[in-house]
Enzyme design. Structure first.
Site, PDB file in Angstrom:
ATOM      1  N   ASP A   1       0.820  -1.208   0.000  1.00 22.25           N
ATOM      2  CA  ASP A   1       0.000   0.000   0.000  1.00 22.25           C
ATOM      3  C   ASP A   1       0.859   1.265   0.000  1.00 22.25           C
ATOM      4  O   ASP A   1       1.808   1.392   0.782  1.00 22.25           O
ATOM      5  CB  ASP A   1      -0.904  -0.014   1.243  1.00 22.25           C
ATOM      6  CG  ASP A   1      -1.819   1.184   1.310  1.00 22.25           C
ATOM      7  OD1 ASP A   1      -2.701   1.294   0.444  1.00 22.25           O
ATOM      8  OD2 ASP A   1      -1.653   2.008   2.236  1.00 22.25           O
TER       9      ASP A   1
ATOM     10  N   GLU B   1       1.586   0.005  -4.868  1.00 23.34           N
ATOM     11  CA  GLU B   1       0.745   1.154  -5.152  1.00 23.34           C
ATOM     12  C   GLU B   1       1.590   2.402  -4.919  1.00 23.34           C
ATOM     13  O   GLU B   1       2.184   2.561  -3.856  1.00 23.34           O
ATOM     14  CB  GLU B   1      -0.478   1.206  -4.240  1.00 23.34           C
ATOM     15  CG  GLU B   1      -1.357   2.419  -4.527  1.00 23.34           C
ATOM     16  CD  GLU B   1      -2.199   2.865  -3.343  1.00 23.34           C
ATOM     17  OE1 GLU B   1      -3.118   3.677  -3.564  1.00 23.34           O
ATOM     18  OE2 GLU B   1      -1.947   2.433  -2.214  1.00 23.34           O
TER      19      GLU B   1
END
Length: 582
Positions: free
Chosen positions: A245, A282
């Site tokens: 993330d 990401e």
């Protein structure tokens, strides 16, 4: 007998508490403390006390059966009866990823309940299941991005054994499994890492709280902690990869970036286990170093998400051009995303008021993940609106066709394949009234600038907000959802059976478009996608035919040999006539 260890470099004393009794740990050097406790076995509840302070959960707790504020519990990972010894994950290059949130994927919201729906995913044609974060987080309901016990699967979902059964069941059906992990911050409630050591730093800041200490004093062990976490998910739970993330918030000025060290360690573990493992990042930096090899000065990750692809497609179909969408909205942007993977690759961004990104030249489409919807792009909206809430079914089909026929690795979000009517709003379940109120008021302030009144924004803390996000599986059989599901199944079958659609070659994606008329064609091998992106009539030229329609978003679409006349948003997938006859 169990061995207990914890890193607490500044402590003068560390005690282990088991069943109300404290046992002194002995120092082992380098800030580590340890003890062996006869009689302790799987399921033993324990906590650590630093310098006589309040006992806290183990930073590497494998299980939090009583929640994030309760004691940790030991787990015997070797005792689980795995049945996936012969499984080898499909290559990500040939893959279609399906992102799901365990809590809302089924009515029960558990790992066990998710197993019952795996047949749908196999029939659909996806290859990789990506779980949103499952590390223990406060309360019962939540997205998981405020996790605090990173080694412990969320107990309300089913705990360690429940997660293992889900992964094992996926493998039995030929599905690889990816896990979303959050290493850029921890949640505010139940976050006790700072009690034990310098896990955080005030030299940097993140939008979500304290930054992780990756390059300051004590950072060697902090880095080792997160790398050990990644290895544990892969080794103990048999995950085939991790989605990392928001890695742009991992601030690290070391000569060897944390991501490079992480990828090297994971690659070594994969070689030891004899199976491939994929790390997917990401990032909003559009930085090719993420996916370039370590030998070439990169970090060696398998792939990165392409927000640009989503933004380019979303802006032109929805008409939204505020916020970060102001950098998009033209067919030219979408054409560039299809042929290069990104739009902002070193060019000026009006939204950022500066140049942004760097060219991914030479990088395969297999190293970029594209999507029409995901948890962020839905859940970060005021009401959690899906694309299907913003555009009609024809436009949603156009979006799905462009995604699944692009050179990027496609990702679907749960229910996208049947245009689920369930929103996906942001949800939390904090016990602390002050924290719950802060989250609620923060959401209201965030969207007030867009004209939303407080009463229009779902309360993240309310159970009914969470309940609204649960998928309604019965609607798959009803129109118009059944029609959308059939369309997606056919798209996925076409992608699976056509090698040119999976080659990842940007240079072989022949894209033509007319900005003014609003149409776009994408030719890949013997397949041509013709799409009208605007709600206007168009006559889309069909280059290099003859072509024959294989799949259309509307039953009335017919080509005249040289062009595809359309009225409004629509698309057709065509194959060369010779290829169809063969």
């Amino acid at each position: 007998m169990s061995r207990f260890r914890v890193w607490a470099p500044a402590a003068a004393r560390v005690d282990l508490e088991v069943e109300g009794e404290r046992h002194a740990l002995r120092p082992e050097g380098a800030g580590w403390w340890a003890a062996e406790l006869p009689g302790a076995g799987p399921g033993t509840r324990y906590r650590f006390s630093v310098d006589g302070g309040e006992p806290r959960p183990d930073p590497r707790s494998p299980w939090q059966p009583d929640g994030v504020h309760g004691p940790s519990a030991t787990v015997d990972h070797a005792a689980f009866p795995w049945s996936d010894g012969g499984f080898r994950p499909p290559a990500l290059a040939d893959g279609v990823v399906y992102e799901l949130h365990v809590g809302t994927f089924t009515p029960a919201g558990t790992f066990e309940a998710a197993i019952e729906r795996l047949g749908h995913l196999v029939d659909l044609g996806v290859t990789h299941v990506e779980l949103m974060p499952v590390a223990a987080f406060p309360g019962v309901r939540g997205w998981g991005y405020d996790g605090v016990d990173l080694f412990a699967p969320h107990t309300p979902y089913g705990g360690p054994d429940g997660l293992k059964r889900l992964v094992d069941a996926c493998h039995a059906r030929g599905l690889a499994v990816l896990l979303d992990v959050v290493y850029n911050h921890l949640g505010p409630s139940g976050n006790y890492l700072g009690v034990f050591g310098p896990y955080f730093t005030d030299r940097y800041a993140t939008p979500w709280g304290q930054a992780i200490n990756l390059d300051g004093p004590g950072s060697d062990e902090v880095r080792a902690f997160f790398i050990a976490n990644a290895r544990a998910w892969i080794r103990d739970y048999h995950f085939d990869g991790l989605r990392l993330d928001a890695v742009h918030a991992l601030v690290d000025l070391s000569a060897v970036h944390f991501l490079e060290e992480l990828s090297a360690s994971v690659d070594a573990l994969a070689a030891e286990l004899g199976r491939p493992v994929a790390l997917i990042a990401e990032s909003d930096l559009n930085d090719p170093r993420l996916v370039r090899s370590r030998d070439a000065g990169g970090y060696g990750l398998a792939a990165a998400w392409s927000d640009d692809f989503h933004h380019a497609l979303h802006a032109i179909l929805s008409g939204e051009v505020t916020g970060y969408y102001e950098d998009f909205g033209h067919v030219e942007h979408l054409a560039k995303a299809i042929t290069r993977g990104l739009v902002y690759d070193g060019v000026h961004s009006a939204h950022r008021r500066r140049r942004h990104g760097r060219s991914f030249h030479g990088v395969s489409g297999h190293a970029l993940v594209g999507f029409v919807q995901n948890h962020d792009q839905i859940g970060n909206r005021a009401r959690g609106d899906r694309l299907g809430h913003l555009v009609d079914a024809d436009a949603a089909k156009v979006a799905g066709a462009i995604l699944l026929l692009s050179p990027l690795v496609p990702l679907l979000f749960q229910g996208q394949e049947w245009a689920s009517s369930s929103p996906f709003p942001y949800v939390t379940d904090h016990d602390e009234p002050e924290l719950g109120r802060a989250v609620r008021e923060g959401r209201q302030r965030e969207f007030a600038a867009f004209g939303w009144r407080p009463e229009q924004i779902p309360d993240p803390q309310a159970p009914e907000t969470f309940d609204s996000a649960r998928l309604d599986w019965d609607e798959r059989e009803r129109p118009p959802h059944a029609e959308m599901l059939a369309f997606y199944r056919e798209l996925l079958r076409l992608r699976r059976e056509t090698p040119a659609l999976r080659d990842g070659r940007f240079d072989r994606a022949d894209v033509r478009f007319d900005e003014r008329a609003g149409w776009l064609t994408v030719e890949r091998g013997a397949v041509l996608l013709a799409a009208q992106l605007r709600d206007a009539p168009a006559r889309i030229p069909l280059p290099g035919g003859p072509w024959q329609i294989r799949l259309a978003s509307r039953a009335d679409l017919r080509d005249d040999g040289e062009a595809l006349p359309v009225k409004g948003r629509a698309c057709a997938v065509l194959a060369r006539a010779a290829a169809v006859r063969s």
